[in-house]
Design an enzyme around this catalytic site. Structure first.
Site, mmCIF file in Angstrom:
data_model
loop_
_atom_site.group_PDB
_atom_site.id
_atom_site.type_symbol
_atom_site.label_atom_id
_atom_site.label_comp_id
_atom_site.label_asym_id
_atom_site.label_seq_id
_atom_site.Cartn_x
_atom_site.Cartn_y
_atom_site.Cartn_z
ATOM 1 N N LYS A 191 8.861 -5.621 10.887
ATOM 2 C CA LYS A 191 8.798 -4.922 9.612
ATOM 3 C C LYS A 191 10.175 -4.589 9.039
ATOM 4 C CE LYS A 191 5.427 -1.971 8.922
ATOM 5 N NZ LYS A 191 4.468 -0.857 9.054
ATOM 6 N N ARG B 161 2.317 8.564 6.923
ATOM 7 C CA ARG B 161 2.624 8.454 8.345
ATOM 8 C C ARG B 161 4.128 8.250 8.553
ATOM 9 N NH1 ARG B 161 -0.726 3.589 10.675
ATOM 10 N NH2 ARG B 161 -0.059 2.653 8.719
ATOM 11 N N PHE C 21 -3.699 -0.132 7.421
ATOM 12 C CA PHE C 21 -4.248 -1.482 7.255
ATOM 13 C C PHE C 21 -5.274 -1.543 6.120
ATOM 14 C CE2 PHE C 21 -3.118 -2.188 11.954
ATOM 15 C CZ PHE C 21 -1.927 -2.791 11.625
ATOM 16 N N LYS D 299 0.819 -1.219 0.000
ATOM 17 C CA LYS D 299 0.000 0.000 0.000
ATOM 18 C C LYS D 299 0.856 1.274 0.000
ATOM 19 C CE LYS D 299 -2.587 0.283 3.618
ATOM 20 N NZ LYS D 299 -1.901 1.227 4.525
ATOM 21 N N PHE E 95 3.217 -8.735 -9.468
ATOM 22 C CA PHE E 95 4.452 -9.494 -9.298
ATOM 23 C C PHE E 95 4.755 -10.226 -10.610
ATOM 24 C CE2 PHE E 95 3.275 -8.572 -5.057
ATOM 25 C CZ PHE E 95 4.378 -8.735 -4.232
ATOM 26 N N THR F 159 4.024 1.528 -0.849
ATOM 27 C CA THR F 159 4.783 1.536 -2.106
ATOM 28 C C THR F 159 3.917 2.075 -3.244
ATOM 29 O OG1 THR F 159 6.085 -0.361 -1.366
ATOM 30 C CG2 THR F 159 6.045 0.072 -3.733
ATOM 31 N N ALA G 232 -2.963 1.939 14.004
ATOM 32 C CA ALA G 232 -4.138 1.757 13.150
ATOM 33 C C ALA G 232 -5.167 0.815 13.763
ATOM 34 C CB ALA G 232 -3.713 1.249 11.775
ATOM 35 N N TRP H 244 6.997 -0.881 -7.761
ATOM 36 C CA TRP H 244 8.113 -1.448 -7.011
ATOM 37 C C TRP H 244 9.315 -1.681 -7.931
ATOM 38 C CZ3 TRP H 244 11.090 -5.865 -7.214
ATOM 39 C CH2 TRP H 244 11.869 -6.132 -6.078
#
Length: 557
Positions: A104, A93, A300, A70, A381, A72, A272, A409
């Site tokens: 993460k 954020r 989220f 999200k 992908f 990215t 979140a 990406w």
């Protein structure tokens, strides 16, 4: 050759932040410089007439271990809009330090769609979170000092709801006993720590419109109750002025840039789950002041982040999105259809079809419940097949929603051109959208909760524990019925049970507890088990993070 996110970021040609400031009309004197690549911008500019800016909200399906991308996508589509010669700003954020060292390992986008300087953004940044933690802990210290010095307000030590905060995943601090060691060291009591992003100071900070509003919100924070069951606030303790003083500079949005030089405001980051999960109102409004197009994201999945963005943040900020991007991946949809993580790279149309209802529910919520135009972004992908992508397009088309591929990406802004053009088309075709909230502020507390549960989650209804019933009566007695609801539930499912994937049917939501965040201005309804202080995993990311003799950091993805 594969390059990690941090390698890509470290090899980037980062522009001087003064040059980025000039892109949005800021001179050097308008910036508080934090080195060459970071700056703060004074919120005084909000007093000037703002542009007629278009706001683009990025949200996603329920997150899975497969990842949705999200942030990215948010960054990549902003770079794509810049490539289309649009005056654009991205508002995000700030990452929390604890999860960076936990699971993460960094949160500034990925691949060729990142914000930089990536290491600084993930580690300390401009010190905002430390200031928020200090303000939180100042209030905690003043509570215990007040009790130690005679307790004029008759605070019941057993009913103090305010906890201390630290921006680190530390399960050992969830529950503690302090004030030990004799009379000189305070009054012994049970206490605990939350992670800084779960502090109500963070939520109030991100929902404040200016310093005066922040001071008012901080004063409204309820820290506990007296022996006679009356609420005690930070204002009663005369703490809110000093707390606001600690946050004076932190309240200024942070200006950085994407890998392609698109200006970015990164500011604030409430949890979140337990809070509303969006960057600050000030940063969003500041971005809308300087740019024609502003791209921002909600935390989220759309059932948590977008719902709170729309029902809480938009209401308090008096803003509304002009278009919504709902991010999904083929892999995540197959996961929702029952495929194991290790098998997600193989084509499986049957599982994809089973998982698609999760995406379609989020689409329906955005378009039917909130009345907003939406586009689905497939974060592509290399192993996604044409058959799989065509199936998603077909199912979304049946709801009148288009699908655009996102390859940001791998390709940066170039990989987001298709998505950017679709967003621009949506905005042009829906100049006056039919945005509406999913409940009315005059609804009762239960009516608000039940509308969220039935309309957004698809539940059959809501059940309340005896403790929740008691707290609803208390909140109504204290005059908080008109506040919006901030639902706290798992992000992994539309239900409060993280194991129920896809689009579950025939379920009810159980609310086990309610608390009021009077400073932030909402009521938190807790479902399931939500931790306000995460722990580190068995192998934390901290084990891989290092710095060499030249100060070069490694291991942040």
């Amino acid at each position: 050759m594969f390059k990690s996110d941090i390698q890509i970021a470290q090899e980037a040609d980062i522009k001087d932040i003064r040059e980025i400031g000039k892109k949005i009309g800021l001179e050097e004197d308008d910036l508080d410089l934090y080195g060459k690549y970071k700056a703060k911008v004074d919120y005084k500019f909000l007093n000037e007439k703002k542009k007629d800016s278009k706001l683009i909200l990025v949200t996603a399906i329920n997150p899975t271990p497969a990842g949705e991308g999200k942030t990215t996508t948010t960054i990549g589509v902003s770079d794509a809009l810049s490539r289309l010669d649009k005056n654009v700003l991205v508002a995000l954020r700030e990452p929390s330090l604890g999860p960076v060292f936990g699971i993460k390992g960094g949160a500034a986008g990925g691949g060729y769609a990142q914000v930089v300087p990536m290491e600084d953004i993930n580690l300390h940044f401009t010190g905002d979170f430390h200031a928020i933690g200090a303000a939180n802990n100042l209030l905690a210290a003043m509570i215990d000092n007040h009790i130690h010095q005679g307790n004029e307000l008759s605070i019941d030590p057993r009913r103090i709801t305010w906890r201390r905060a630290v921006d680190m995943n530390d399960r050992q601090l969830r529950y503690i006993v302090n004030g030990m060691g004799g009379k000189v060291n305070g009054v012994p009591r049970e206490d605990g720590f939350d992670i800084t992003v779960a502090s109500e100071v963070m939520a109030a900070f991100c929902l404040a419109n200016n310093i005066a509003d922040l001071k008012e919100k901080l004063g409204n924070i309820i820290i506990g109750y007296t022996y006679s069951n009356e609420a005690v606030t930070a204002r009663d303790l005369k703490a809110n002025g000093a707390m606001a003083a600690l946050l004076k500079d932190a309240l200024k949005p942070n200006l950085v840039q994407t890998l392609e030089g698109t200006p970015a405001f990164i500011h604030g980051g409430p949890f979140a789950n337990i809070a509303h999960g969006c960057n600050s109102i000030i940063a969003t409004k500041m971005a809308m002041h300087f740019a024609d197009y502003v791209v921002t994201e909600a935390g989220f999945g759309a059932d948590l982040g977008a719902e709170k963005f729309l029902n809480i943040k938009c209401k308090m900020a008096d803003i509304k999105p002009d278009a919504v991007i709902i991010v999904a991946t083929v892999r995540a949809l197959k996961y929702n259809g029952g495929v194991k993580k290790e098998d997600l790279n193989s084509e499986n149309l049957e599982a994809l079809e089973k998982g698609l209802p999760n995406l379609l529910k989020h689409v329906e919520n955005i378009t039917n419940v909130f009345g907003l135009p939406a586009v689905v972004a497939i974060n592509k992908f290399s192993f996604d097949t044409d058959n799989e992508i065509n199936l998603i397009k077909k199912k979304c088309g049946e709801l009148g929603v288009n699908v655009a591929l996102s390859e940001v990406w791998e390709k940066g802004g170039e990989g987001g051109i298709e998505l950017a053009n679709e967003v621009l088309k949506l905005i042009d075709e829906n100049n006056n959208n039919n945005f509406r909230y999913c409940y009315d502020e005059n609804d009762t507390i239960k009516e608000k909760i039940e509308k969220i549960a039935t309309k957004i989650y698809g539940a059959d209804g809501v059940d309340y524990t005896p403790n929740a019933e008691k707290e609803i009566a208390n909140l109504e007695r204290l005059g908080f019925s008109n506040l919006p609801i901030c639902m706290a539930k798992t992000q992994y499912s539309l239900t409060h049970d993280m194991t129920k994937l896809g689009r579950p049917k025939d379920f009810r939501i159980t609310v086990r507890q309610l608390t009021v965040s009077a400073g932030a201005g909402f009521i938190v309804a807790l479902t399931g088990e939500i931790m306000k202080m995460p722990g580190l995993p068995k192998v934390p990311s901290a084990e891989k993070i290092d710095v060499d003799e030249n100060g070069v950091i490694s291991g942040l993805f």
